[in-house]
Scaffold this motif. Structure first.
Motif, PDB file in Angstrom:
ATOM      1  N   PRO A 114     -13.788  37.332  60.652  1.00  0.00           N
ATOM      2  CA  PRO A 114     -15.208  36.987  60.869  1.00  0.00           C
ATOM      3  C   PRO A 114     -15.537  35.631  60.266  1.00  0.00           C
ATOM      4  N   ASP A 115     -16.347  34.879  60.999  1.00  0.00           N
ATOM      5  CA  ASP A 115     -16.669  33.524  60.552  1.00  0.00           C
ATOM      6  C   ASP A 115     -17.761  33.488  59.503  1.00  0.00           C
ATOM      7  N   GLY A 116     -18.371  34.612  59.190  1.00  0.00           N
ATOM      8  CA  GLY A 116     -19.399  34.654  58.154  1.00  0.00           C
ATOM      9  C   GLY A 116     -20.805  34.429  58.645  1.00  0.00           C
ATOM     10  N   LEU A 117     -20.961  33.994  59.892  1.00  0.00           N
ATOM     11  CA  LEU A 117     -22.300  33.759  60.448  1.00  0.00           C
ATOM     12  C   LEU A 117     -22.760  35.026  61.173  1.00  0.00           C
ATOM     13  N   THR A 173     -26.361  23.293  78.987  1.00  0.00           N
ATOM     14  CA  THR A 173     -25.109  22.569  78.746  1.00  0.00           C
ATOM     15  C   THR A 173     -23.938  23.550  78.824  1.00  0.00           C
ATOM     16  N   ASN A 174     -22.719  23.016  78.686  1.00  0.00           N
ATOM     17  CA  ASN A 174     -21.507  23.829  78.698  1.00  0.00           C
ATOM     18  C   ASN A 174     -21.108  24.325  77.314  1.00  0.00           C
ATOM     19  N   TYR A 175     -21.983  24.135  76.339  1.00  0.00           N
ATOM     20  CA  TYR A 175     -21.658  24.536  74.971  1.00  0.00           C
ATOM     21  C   TYR A 175     -21.587  26.054  74.869  1.00  0.00           C
ATOM     22  N   ARG A 176     -20.521  26.542  74.213  1.00  0.00           N
ATOM     23  CA  ARG A 176     -20.343  27.970  73.958  1.00  0.00           C
ATOM     24  C   ARG A 176     -19.906  28.147  72.509  1.00  0.00           C
ATOM     25  N   TYR A 177     -20.670  28.913  71.761  1.00  0.00           N
ATOM     26  CA  TYR A 177     -20.294  29.165  70.377  1.00  0.00           C
ATOM     27  C   TYR A 177     -19.142  30.157  70.302  1.00  0.00           C
ATOM     28  N   THR A 208     -14.737  32.198  67.406  1.00  0.00           N
ATOM     29  CA  THR A 208     -15.879  31.306  67.546  1.00  0.00           C
ATOM     30  C   THR A 208     -15.490  29.891  67.132  1.00  0.00           C
ATOM     31  N   ARG A 209     -16.391  28.978  67.381  1.00  0.00           N
ATOM     32  CA  ARG A 209     -16.140  27.593  66.967  1.00  0.00           C
ATOM     33  C   ARG A 209     -16.031  27.475  65.451  1.00  0.00           C
ATOM     34  N   ARG A 210     -16.823  28.254  64.758  1.00  0.00           N
ATOM     35  CA  ARG A 210     -16.779  28.229  63.299  1.00  0.00           C
ATOM     36  C   ARG A 210     -15.444  28.767  62.778  1.00  0.00           C
ATOM     37  N   SER A 211     -14.926  29.831  63.370  1.00  0.00           N
ATOM     38  CA  SER A 211     -13.646  30.385  62.924  1.00  0.00           C
ATOM     39  C   SER A 211     -12.492  29.426  63.206  1.00  0.00           C
ATOM     40  N   VAL A 212     -12.537  28.714  64.332  1.00  0.00           N
ATOM     41  CA  VAL A 212     -11.499  27.724  64.618  1.00  0.00           C
ATOM     42  C   VAL A 212     -11.535  26.595  63.594  1.00  0.00           C
TER      43      VAL A 212
END
Length: 313
Positions: free
Chosen positions: A90-93, A135-139, A150-154
């Motif tokens: 888990p990324d914590g968010l 937009t094409n943004y995906r978390y 997720t982006r945060r975990s990467v």
């Protein structure tokens, strides 16, 4: 199993002498601190580039392949393991998202009766989930079952994996190409200003020298004890978990006893040779002097920091 040959972590390679051996220990220490400090607050691309630069730098030193292949393999395996665990953790968010307006005032649920005023605007209002994204943004990059990337975990995975690789491998490369006496001589020269504050610089340097020289003795004792256990052909399945625990506890106790005996022998040898105080019996192993190659390496540190602030973010 030969730990002194197969896994020479922290040991000095005397032959062959490469151009990295000829650089001053103080300059190499500056590069080591640079590699450890530049990843702080840097973007993932800079962190990944440090790993690539270390790999290319190892090839440029022309060290024997048998020396660094197992070390780099172990460090890469450990870094990739940390990367994988952090990637799927888990990324914590976990902060839940909640609408500012009640659901019945924001979106008309499907199958509900029309409003009291008879207007049909609530029935014709689109659902929020069906609105196209601007937009094409995906978390969330990947999600299947309990697996969620997720982006945060990467970002966290890249940060942890690259930092551990740079920390372990750069330190090992420094110890591999720098003699322990040369390391301590360089540290003592850099710590000279601390003498004004009554810091025991000589005692600290002597302790560090003995610690670096003690590493091969520890590996040798571990190697001898493991060989002694293997030659006895113990049937581990027959003695069970409890018996195995007792055997390895005895081996660990014997290891500590042997290391204490080795330390006592070193202390006795120093006392016999009149080594009563580092200030009275100080040995100068190396004459520290910066050459042309050292000044080029110092200039490389400055260029490296400029690239860090220009590219690293």
């Amino acid at each position: 199993m030969d730990l002194l040959r197969s896994l020479p972590i922290g040991l000095y390679l005397e032959q062959p002498i490469t151009w990295l051996h000829r650089i001053d220990a103080r300059v190499k220490l500056g590069w080591l601190l640079t590699l450890m400090l530049t990843p702080i607050s840097a973007n993932p691309w800079w962190r990944l580039s440090l790993v690539g630069w270390l790999l290319l730098f190892t090839l440029a030193t022309r060290l024997p392949f048998r020396v660094w292949k197992k070390q780099m393999g172990l460090v890469l395996f450990f870094s990739l393991l940390l990367f994988t665990v952090t990637l799927f953790a888990p990324d914590g968010l976990t902060v839940p998202n909640q609408s500012r307006l009640p659901a019945d005032e924001f979106v008309q649920p499907q199958g509900s009766p029309p409003a009291a005023n008879g207007s049909s605007s609530a029935q014709n209002s689109p659902q929020i989930n069906s609105l196209p994204q601007p937009t094409n943004y995906r978390y969330v990059l990947f999600e299947r079952g309990n697996i969620r990337v997720t982006r945060r975990s990467v970002e966290l995975a890249v940060r942890v994996g690259t930092f551990m690789f740079v920390l372990i491998y750069s330190t090992n490369l420094y110890l591999l190409t720098t003699a322990p006496e040369e390391i301590t001589a360089g540290l003592e020269d850099l710590m000279q200003p601390l003498r004004r504050f009554n810091v025991p610089v000589t005692e600290i340097v002597l302790t560090l020298t003995l610690s670096l020289r003690f590493i091969p003795l520890v590996l040798e004792e571990v190697q001898n004890l493991v060989r002694s256990v293997r030659t006895r052909a113990i049937n581990w399945k027959k003695i069970g978990f409890r018996g195995s625990t007792q055997v390895w506890s005895a081996v660990a106790e014997k290891l500590v006893d042997n290391l204490l005996v080795r330390a006592e022998q070193i202390a006795s040898a120093m006392q016999v040779r009149g080594f009563t105080s580092p200030d009275r019996h100080q040995v100068q192993w190396h004459q520290l002097k910066l050459g042309t190659l050292d000044w080029v390496a110092l200039g490389g540190i400055a260029v490296f920091w400029i690239a860090r602030f220009a590219i690293g973010g």
